[in-house]
Design an enzyme around this catalytic site. Structure first.
Site, PDB file in Angstrom:
ATOM      1  N   HIS A 143      12.568  42.820  41.115  1.00 39.87           N
ATOM      2  CA  HIS A 143      11.183  43.257  40.906  1.00 39.87           C
ATOM      3  C   HIS A 143      10.869  44.465  41.790  1.00 39.87           C
ATOM      4  CE1 HIS A 143       6.732  42.624  40.400  1.00 39.87           C
ATOM      5  NE2 HIS A 143       6.735  43.152  41.619  1.00 39.87           N
ATOM      6  N   GLU A 144      11.239  44.392  43.068  1.00 43.59           N
ATOM      7  CA  GLU A 144      10.962  45.500  43.976  1.00 43.59           C
ATOM      8  C   GLU A 144      11.763  46.745  43.609  1.00 43.59           C
ATOM      9  OE1 GLU A 144       8.462  45.281  45.759  1.00 43.59           O
ATOM     10  OE2 GLU A 144       8.224  43.128  45.445  1.00 43.59           O
ATOM     11  N   HIS A 147      10.040  48.672  40.934  1.00 41.11           N
ATOM     12  CA  HIS A 147       9.016  49.588  41.439  1.00 41.11           C
ATOM     13  C   HIS A 147       9.649  50.913  41.860  1.00 41.11           C
ATOM     14  CE1 HIS A 147       5.549  47.046  41.263  1.00 41.11           C
ATOM     15  NE2 HIS A 147       6.012  46.142  42.103  1.00 41.11           N
ATOM     16  N   GLU A 215       2.568  45.803  38.191  1.00 38.06           N
ATOM     17  CA  GLU A 215       3.192  44.509  38.460  1.00 38.06           C
ATOM     18  C   GLU A 215       3.788  43.920  37.183  1.00 38.06           C
ATOM     19  OE1 GLU A 215       3.839  43.295  41.352  1.00 38.06           O
ATOM     20  OE2 GLU A 215       2.760  44.925  42.340  1.00 38.06           O
TER      21      GLU A 215
END
Length: 299
Positions: A143-144, A147, A215
């Site tokens: 997930h990070e 980003h 997100e």
């Protein structure tokens, strides 16, 4: 490039939102500077100062953020398991390996920072490393990295800068309007106060809208990189449940990083949920479950 990386692509909705946010923030900044110039002779100097602060924020924001949560950059020797996870995910996502940091806090969370993919840093807290199972940790780190790949951190940094400066100007508007003479002082103060408040409100809601969408985009990216949307859904539920048991003093200590965390620290109650930088957990879980079904049907 791996199959997963090639299928990752870019999120057109996120790219469009980031572009619109940047354009609107640029317009807000111009209005802000013009209002300052109209408010007094020292406004030009203040505009230069704001520009310098903006540049400093871009250059040093990652260091300041890491320091704010007591994080340190680690080497593969210091955190071999975490580095191994990130190295494997970077190969799958076709990304250069970012710097890896660990924040010493019981709050289970993670975040990414950096102006570009080459200057990125991903950070996990000690609370996160103690809480999650290996497959959940992998999903959170994916997930990070999403980003980082989406390059949305830079836009969020700019948006938070405008909101924070406008808030500062609102609080100290009287000081900045004091350069006018007695007849012009009150109007100057009113201009600075009003424009600063408007800029703060608009910047805040621009940041809110972008943060929520990014997100969703990072959740999707993590699911595609790992091929396991259910792992991220499990991690989000675990983090949310654990967060509710963390003492308020620990949540407040890291609260300034909420916009960058994978799960907000201490967002409780209907009003706080309404102005949260993250979409409701139920919506994130629902999207991941739908993506899980889509991936299963495509096999």
């Amino acid at each position: 490039m791996s199959t997963k990386a090639s299928s990752f692509g870019r999120d057109p909705g996120l790219q469009a939102r980031m572009l619109i946010t940047l354009l609107l923030l640029g317009g807000l900044y111009l209005v802000f500077v013009l209002a300052l110039m109209a408010a007094g002779a020292g406004a030009v100097t203040m505009a230069v100062v704001l520009g310098a602060v903006a540049a400093a924020q871009l250059l040093f924001s990652d260091r300041l953020a890491l320091r704010a949560v007591n994080a340190r950059i680690t080497t593969p020797e210091q955190a071999p398991d975490l580095h191994a996870v990130i190295e494997r995910l970077c190969v799958q996502a076709d990304l250069p390996k970012p710097r890896v940091a660990i924040a010493d806090t019981p709050v289970p969370n993670a975040f990414a920072l950096g102006r570009s993919q080459g200057s990125a840093v991903v950070c996990a807290t000690t609370g996160l490393l103690r809480t999650l199972q290996p497959h959940e940790l992998e999903a959170v780190m994916a997930h990070e990295l999403s980003h980082v790949r989406n390059r949305d951190v830079l836009v969020m940094t700019l948006a938070s800068f405008f909101a924070s400066v406008a808030a500062m100007m609102t609080q100290f508007g009287l000081f900045f309007g004091a350069g006018r003479d007695r007849d012009g002082g009150a109007p100057a103060f009113a201009i600075v106060l009003l424009v600063s408040f408007v800029v703060y409100v608009v910047s805040f809601f621009l940041m809110l809208a972008l943060s929520r969408y990014r997100e969703f985009a990072a959740d999707r990216g993590a699911a595609i990189i790992t091929g396991q949307p259910s792992a991220l859904a499990s991690a989000l539920m675990t983090l949310d449940g654990t967060m509710r048991r963390i003492p308020d003093r620990d949540l407040r200590a890291v609260g300034q990083m909420n916009a960058f965390f994978i799960v907000p620290a201490g967002a409780k109650g209907a009003l706080r949920t309404l102005v949260s930088t993250h979409p409701p957990l139920e919506q994130r879980i629902d999207r991941l479950q739908r993506l899980e079904r889509q991936l299963q049907h495509s096999v």
